[in-house]
Scaffold this motif. Structure first.
Motif, PDB file in Angstrom:
ATOM      1  N   SER A   1     -63.954 -14.907 -29.893  1.00  0.00           N
ATOM      2  CA  SER A   1     -62.932 -15.198 -28.826  1.00  0.00           C
ATOM      3  C   SER A   1     -64.033 -16.174 -27.842  1.00  0.00           C
ATOM      4  CB  SER A   1     -62.438 -14.060 -27.951  1.00  0.00           C
ATOM      5  OG  SER A   1     -61.735 -13.260 -28.849  1.00  0.00           O
ATOM      6  N   CYS A   2     -63.105 -17.045 -27.158  1.00  0.00           N
ATOM      7  CA  CYS A   2     -63.570 -17.961 -26.169  1.00  0.00           C
ATOM      8  C   CYS A   2     -62.600 -18.052 -25.171  1.00  0.00           C
ATOM      9  CB  CYS A   2     -64.014 -19.314 -26.886  1.00  0.00           C
ATOM     10  SG  CYS A   2     -64.663 -20.555 -25.637  1.00  0.00           S
ATOM     11  N   ALA A   3     -62.959 -17.542 -23.774  1.00  0.00           N
ATOM     12  CA  ALA A   3     -61.914 -17.454 -22.746  1.00  0.00           C
ATOM     13  C   ALA A   3     -62.463 -18.798 -21.765  1.00  0.00           C
ATOM     14  CB  ALA A   3     -62.248 -16.015 -22.073  1.00  0.00           C
ATOM     15  N   ALA A   4     -61.463 -19.355 -21.431  1.00  0.00           N
ATOM     16  CA  ALA A   4     -61.605 -20.585 -20.717  1.00  0.00           C
ATOM     17  C   ALA A   4     -61.045 -20.338 -19.267  1.00  0.00           C
ATOM     18  CB  ALA A   4     -61.159 -21.782 -21.344  1.00  0.00           C
ATOM     19  N   SER A   5     -61.755 -20.869 -18.283  1.00  0.00           N
ATOM     20  CA  SER A   5     -61.189 -20.939 -16.905  1.00  0.00           C
ATOM     21  C   SER A   5     -61.422 -22.205 -16.285  1.00  0.00           C
ATOM     22  CB  SER A   5     -61.855 -19.773 -16.091  1.00  0.00           C
ATOM     23  OG  SER A   5     -63.458 -19.805 -15.992  1.00  0.00           O
ATOM     24  N   GLY A   6     -60.749 -22.475 -15.172  1.00  0.00           N
ATOM     25  CA  GLY A   6     -60.993 -24.005 -14.499  1.00  0.00           C
ATOM     26  C   GLY A   6     -59.926 -24.571 -14.790  1.00  0.00           C
ATOM     27  N   ARG A   7     -59.954 -25.868 -15.102  1.00  0.00           N
ATOM     28  CA  ARG A   7     -58.972 -27.011 -15.386  1.00  0.00           C
ATOM     29  C   ARG A   7     -57.906 -26.492 -16.682  1.00  0.00           C
ATOM     30  NH1 ARG A   7     -61.155 -32.854 -13.982  1.00  0.00           N
ATOM     31  NH2 ARG A   7     -61.778 -32.385 -11.684  1.00  0.00           N
ATOM     32  N   ALA A   8     -56.823 -27.067 -16.784  1.00  0.00           N
ATOM     33  CA  ALA A   8     -55.819 -26.938 -17.599  1.00  0.00           C
ATOM     34  C   ALA A   8     -56.514 -26.712 -18.808  1.00  0.00           C
ATOM     35  CB  ALA A   8     -54.663 -27.824 -17.552  1.00  0.00           C
ATOM     36  N   PHE A   9     -56.552 -25.602 -19.707  1.00  0.00           N
ATOM     37  CA  PHE A   9     -56.894 -25.282 -20.925  1.00  0.00           C
ATOM     38  C   PHE A   9     -56.357 -26.197 -22.060  1.00  0.00           C
ATOM     39  CE2 PHE A   9     -59.148 -23.352 -24.327  1.00  0.00           C
ATOM     40  CZ  PHE A   9     -58.065 -22.759 -24.917  1.00  0.00           C
ATOM     41  N   SER A  10     -55.112 -26.121 -21.875  1.00  0.00           N
ATOM     42  CA  SER A  10     -54.116 -26.789 -22.848  1.00  0.00           C
ATOM     43  C   SER A  10     -54.439 -28.167 -23.118  1.00  0.00           C
ATOM     44  CB  SER A  10     -52.521 -26.571 -22.564  1.00  0.00           C
ATOM     45  OG  SER A  10     -52.326 -27.329 -21.394  1.00  0.00           O
ATOM     46  N   GLY A  11     -55.084 -28.876 -22.213  1.00  0.00           N
ATOM     47  CA  GLY A  11     -55.347 -30.175 -22.259  1.00  0.00           C
ATOM     48  C   GLY A  11     -56.545 -30.670 -23.208  1.00  0.00           C
ATOM     49  N   TYR A  12     -57.269 -29.445 -23.326  1.00  0.00           N
ATOM     50  CA  TYR A  12     -58.711 -29.470 -23.982  1.00  0.00           C
ATOM     51  C   TYR A  12     -58.529 -29.432 -25.468  1.00  0.00           C
ATOM     52  CZ  TYR A  12     -61.048 -30.065 -19.542  1.00  0.00           C
ATOM     53  OH  TYR A  12     -61.413 -30.609 -18.469  1.00  0.00           O
TER      54      TYR A  12
ATOM     55  N   SER B   1     -57.032 -29.155 -32.126  1.00  0.00           N
ATOM     56  CA  SER B   1     -56.670 -29.840 -31.257  1.00  0.00           C
ATOM     57  C   SER B   1     -56.007 -29.047 -30.214  1.00  0.00           C
ATOM     58  CB  SER B   1     -55.582 -30.744 -31.819  1.00  0.00           C
ATOM     59  OG  SER B   1     -54.598 -29.951 -32.620  1.00  0.00           O
ATOM     60  N   TRP B   2     -55.516 -30.027 -29.164  1.00  0.00           N
ATOM     61  CA  TRP B   2     -54.900 -29.302 -27.973  1.00  0.00           C
ATOM     62  C   TRP B   2     -53.791 -28.382 -28.132  1.00  0.00           C
ATOM     63  CZ3 TRP B   2     -49.826 -30.289 -26.136  1.00  0.00           C
ATOM     64  CH2 TRP B   2     -49.578 -31.442 -26.762  1.00  0.00           C
ATOM     65  N   SER B   3     -53.095 -28.963 -29.283  1.00  0.00           N
ATOM     66  CA  SER B   3     -51.707 -28.210 -29.530  1.00  0.00           C
ATOM     67  C   SER B   3     -51.821 -27.216 -30.725  1.00  0.00           C
ATOM     68  CB  SER B   3     -50.641 -29.378 -30.067  1.00  0.00           C
ATOM     69  OG  SER B   3     -51.295 -29.725 -31.211  1.00  0.00           O
ATOM     70  N   GLY B   4     -53.069 -27.226 -31.457  1.00  0.00           N
ATOM     71  CA  GLY B   4     -53.284 -26.384 -32.577  1.00  0.00           C
ATOM     72  C   GLY B   4     -52.825 -26.793 -33.764  1.00  0.00           C
ATOM     73  N   SER B   5     -52.084 -27.826 -33.531  1.00  0.00           N
ATOM     74  CA  SER B   5     -51.560 -28.669 -34.918  1.00  0.00           C
ATOM     75  C   SER B   5     -52.445 -29.208 -35.971  1.00  0.00           C
ATOM     76  CB  SER B   5     -50.553 -29.646 -34.614  1.00  0.00           C
ATOM     77  OG  SER B   5     -50.971 -30.402 -33.916  1.00  0.00           O
ATOM     78  N   ILE B   6     -53.626 -29.294 -35.283  1.00  0.00           N
ATOM     79  CA  ILE B   6     -54.868 -30.191 -36.292  1.00  0.00           C
ATOM     80  C   ILE B   6     -56.162 -29.309 -36.192  1.00  0.00           C
ATOM     81  CG2 ILE B   6     -56.291 -32.029 -36.608  1.00  0.00           C
ATOM     82  CD1 ILE B   6     -54.064 -33.764 -35.132  1.00  0.00           C
ATOM     83  N   THR B   7     -56.356 -28.974 -37.533  1.00  0.00           N
ATOM     84  CA  THR B   7     -57.804 -28.095 -37.337  1.00  0.00           C
ATOM     85  C   THR B   7     -58.536 -28.685 -38.577  1.00  0.00           C
ATOM     86  OG1 THR B   7     -56.805 -26.545 -39.087  1.00  0.00           O
ATOM     87  CG2 THR B   7     -56.900 -25.937 -36.663  1.00  0.00           C
ATOM     88  N   TYR B   8     -60.053 -28.604 -38.177  1.00  0.00           N
ATOM     89  CA  TYR B   8     -60.994 -29.132 -39.196  1.00  0.00           C
ATOM     90  C   TYR B   8     -62.237 -27.997 -39.515  1.00  0.00           C
ATOM     91  CZ  TYR B   8     -59.221 -33.900 -38.359  1.00  0.00           C
ATOM     92  OH  TYR B   8     -58.377 -34.928 -38.095  1.00  0.00           O
TER      93      TYR B   8
ATOM     94  N   ARG C   1     -55.768 -20.983 -31.488  1.00  0.00           N
ATOM     95  CA  ARG C   1     -55.874 -20.826 -29.939  1.00  0.00           C
ATOM     96  C   ARG C   1     -54.460 -20.292 -29.293  1.00  0.00           C
ATOM     97  NH1 ARG C   1     -57.150 -26.620 -27.963  1.00  0.00           N
ATOM     98  NH2 ARG C   1     -56.491 -25.762 -25.950  1.00  0.00           N
ATOM     99  N   ASP C   2     -54.713 -19.858 -28.292  1.00  0.00           N
ATOM    100  CA  ASP C   2     -53.630 -19.292 -27.386  1.00  0.00           C
ATOM    101  C   ASP C   2     -53.592 -19.820 -25.969  1.00  0.00           C
ATOM    102  OD1 ASP C   2     -51.382 -18.058 -25.903  1.00  0.00           O
ATOM    103  OD2 ASP C   2     -51.929 -15.914 -26.891  1.00  0.00           O
ATOM    104  N   ASN C   3     -52.907 -21.041 -25.843  1.00  0.00           N
ATOM    105  CA  ASN C   3     -52.772 -21.888 -24.568  1.00  0.00           C
ATOM    106  C   ASN C   3     -52.126 -20.886 -23.466  1.00  0.00           C
ATOM    107  OD1 ASN C   3     -53.997 -23.872 -25.737  1.00  0.00           O
ATOM    108  ND2 ASN C   3     -52.260 -24.873 -25.958  1.00  0.00           N
ATOM    109  N   THR C   4     -51.458 -19.945 -23.622  1.00  0.00           N
ATOM    110  CA  THR C   4     -50.911 -19.020 -22.623  1.00  0.00           C
ATOM    111  C   THR C   4     -52.052 -17.857 -22.142  1.00  0.00           C
ATOM    112  OG1 THR C   4     -50.090 -17.231 -23.958  1.00  0.00           O
ATOM    113  CG2 THR C   4     -48.744 -19.035 -23.489  1.00  0.00           C
TER     114      THR C   4
END
Length: 124
Positions: free
Chosen positions: A21-32, A52-59, A72-75
Protein backbone atom coordinates in the motif's frame (compact mmCIF):
# COMPACT_ATOMS: atom_id res chain seq x y z
CA UNK A 1 3.57 18.85 -1.46
CA UNK A 2 2.55 15.20 -1.38
CA UNK A 3 3.80 12.78 1.23
CA UNK A 4 3.87 9.09 0.37
CA UNK A 5 4.23 6.23 2.85
CA UNK A 6 4.55 2.64 1.70
CA UNK A 7 3.65 -0.41 3.77
CA UNK A 8 3.00 -4.11 3.38
CA UNK A 9 6.47 -5.37 2.59
CA UNK A 10 8.00 -8.40 4.26
CA UNK A 11 9.49 -11.84 3.83
CA UNK A 12 7.60 -14.37 1.73
CA UNK A 13 8.39 -17.70 0.11
CA UNK A 14 8.57 -18.04 -3.64
CA UNK A 15 5.09 -18.46 -5.08
CA UNK A 16 3.53 -16.42 -2.31
CA UNK A 17 1.75 -13.08 -2.37
CA UNK A 18 2.04 -9.66 -0.82
CA UNK A 19 -0.04 -6.53 -1.08
CA UNK A 20 1.76 -3.23 -0.87
CA UNK A 21 0.00 0.00 0.00
CA UNK A 22 1.04 3.58 -0.58
CA UNK A 23 -0.83 6.17 1.46
CA UNK A 24 -0.73 9.75 0.24
CA UNK A 25 -1.32 12.95 2.14
CA UNK A 26 -1.15 16.56 1.11
CA UNK A 27 -2.55 17.88 -2.13
CA UNK A 28 -5.45 16.29 -3.99
CA UNK A 29 -4.39 12.71 -4.52
CA UNK A 30 -6.89 12.00 -7.27
CA UNK A 31 -5.13 14.41 -9.61
CA UNK A 32 -1.86 12.47 -9.53
CA UNK A 33 -0.77 9.60 -11.64
CA UNK A 34 1.04 6.96 -9.59
CA UNK A 35 3.83 4.53 -10.16
CA UNK A 36 5.65 1.73 -8.39
CA UNK A 37 9.39 1.25 -8.84
CA UNK A 38 11.82 -1.13 -7.19
CA UNK A 39 15.51 -1.22 -6.46
CA UNK A 40 17.43 -4.39 -5.79
CA UNK A 41 20.82 -4.26 -4.02
CA UNK A 42 23.51 -2.96 -6.36
CA UNK A 43 21.05 -2.29 -9.16
CA UNK A 44 19.37 0.76 -10.63
CA UNK A 45 15.74 1.64 -10.02
CA UNK A 46 13.38 -0.41 -12.15
CA UNK A 47 9.88 0.56 -13.25
CA UNK A 48 7.22 -1.88 -12.03
CA UNK A 49 3.74 -0.47 -12.65
CA UNK A 50 1.79 2.70 -13.46
CA UNK A 51 -1.78 3.81 -12.95
CA UNK A 52 -3.51 6.91 -14.29
CA UNK A 53 -5.35 9.37 -12.05
CA UNK A 54 -8.69 7.73 -12.81
CA UNK A 55 -7.38 4.19 -12.61
CA UNK A 56 -8.53 3.46 -16.14
CA UNK A 57 -5.02 3.11 -17.60
CA UNK A 58 -2.33 0.80 -16.26
CA UNK A 59 1.08 -0.28 -17.51
CA UNK A 60 3.40 -2.99 -16.24
CA UNK A 61 6.98 -4.00 -16.69
CA UNK A 62 7.28 -7.18 -18.73
CA UNK A 63 8.92 -8.89 -15.75
CA UNK A 64 5.79 -8.55 -13.59
CA UNK A 65 3.00 -8.60 -16.18
CA UNK A 66 0.38 -11.17 -15.30
CA UNK A 67 1.63 -11.48 -11.71
CA UNK A 68 1.28 -7.95 -10.28
CA UNK A 69 -1.79 -5.72 -10.25
CA UNK A 70 -1.81 -1.99 -9.52
CA UNK A 71 -4.97 -0.30 -8.29
CA UNK A 72 -6.00 2.83 -6.43
CA UNK A 73 -8.75 4.06 -4.16
CA UNK A 74 -9.02 7.82 -4.46
CA UNK A 75 -11.46 7.96 -1.55
CA UNK A 76 -8.73 6.57 0.68
CA UNK A 77 -5.80 8.38 -0.99
CA UNK A 78 -4.11 5.02 -1.46
CA UNK A 79 -2.55 3.06 -4.28
CA UNK A 80 -1.96 -0.68 -4.05
CA UNK A 81 0.32 -3.22 -5.63
CA UNK A 82 -0.94 -6.79 -5.42
CA UNK A 83 1.97 -9.13 -6.01
CA UNK A 84 1.26 -12.79 -6.72
CA UNK A 85 3.46 -15.71 -7.76
CA UNK A 86 6.45 -13.95 -6.28
CA UNK A 87 9.94 -14.97 -7.36
CA UNK A 88 13.31 -14.49 -5.64
CA UNK A 89 14.21 -11.97 -8.36
CA UNK A 90 11.37 -9.76 -7.12
CA UNK A 91 13.39 -9.08 -3.97
CA UNK A 92 13.92 -5.32 -3.72
CA UNK A 93 12.90 -2.12 -2.00
CA UNK A 94 9.59 -1.06 -3.52
CA UNK A 95 8.86 2.65 -3.81
CA UNK A 96 5.76 4.48 -4.89
CA UNK A 97 5.85 7.74 -6.78
CA UNK A 98 3.36 10.46 -7.71
CA UNK A 99 3.37 12.85 -10.62
CA UNK A 100 1.04 15.50 -12.01
CA UNK A 101 2.27 15.37 -15.59
CA UNK A 102 3.91 12.02 -16.17
CA UNK A 103 5.05 12.11 -19.77
CA UNK A 104 7.03 8.87 -19.68
CA UNK A 105 5.52 6.46 -17.19
CA UNK A 106 8.59 4.23 -16.86
CA UNK A 107 11.00 7.13 -16.35
CA UNK A 108 11.88 8.18 -12.78
CA UNK A 109 12.30 11.93 -13.49
CA UNK A 110 8.68 12.04 -14.69
CA UNK A 111 7.50 11.74 -11.09
CA UNK A 112 7.48 14.56 -8.58
CA UNK A 113 7.20 12.83 -5.20
CA UNK A 114 8.58 9.62 -3.77
CA UNK A 115 8.06 7.50 -0.69
CA UNK A 116 10.82 5.97 1.41
CA UNK A 117 10.15 2.45 0.24
CA UNK A 118 9.24 -0.91 1.76
CA UNK A 119 11.43 -4.02 1.65
CA UNK A 120 10.17 -7.13 -0.11
CA UNK A 121 12.22 -10.30 0.28
CA UNK A 122 11.29 -13.49 -1.56
CA UNK A 123 13.02 -16.66 -0.40
CA UNK A 124 13.55 -19.65 -2.67
Amino acid sequence: QVQLVESGGGLVQAGGSLRLSCAASGRAFSGYTMGWFRQAPGKAHEFVAYISWSGSITYYADSVKGRFTISRDNTKNTVYLQMDSLKPEDTAVYLCAAGLRVTTYFNRPSYDYWGQGTQVTVSS
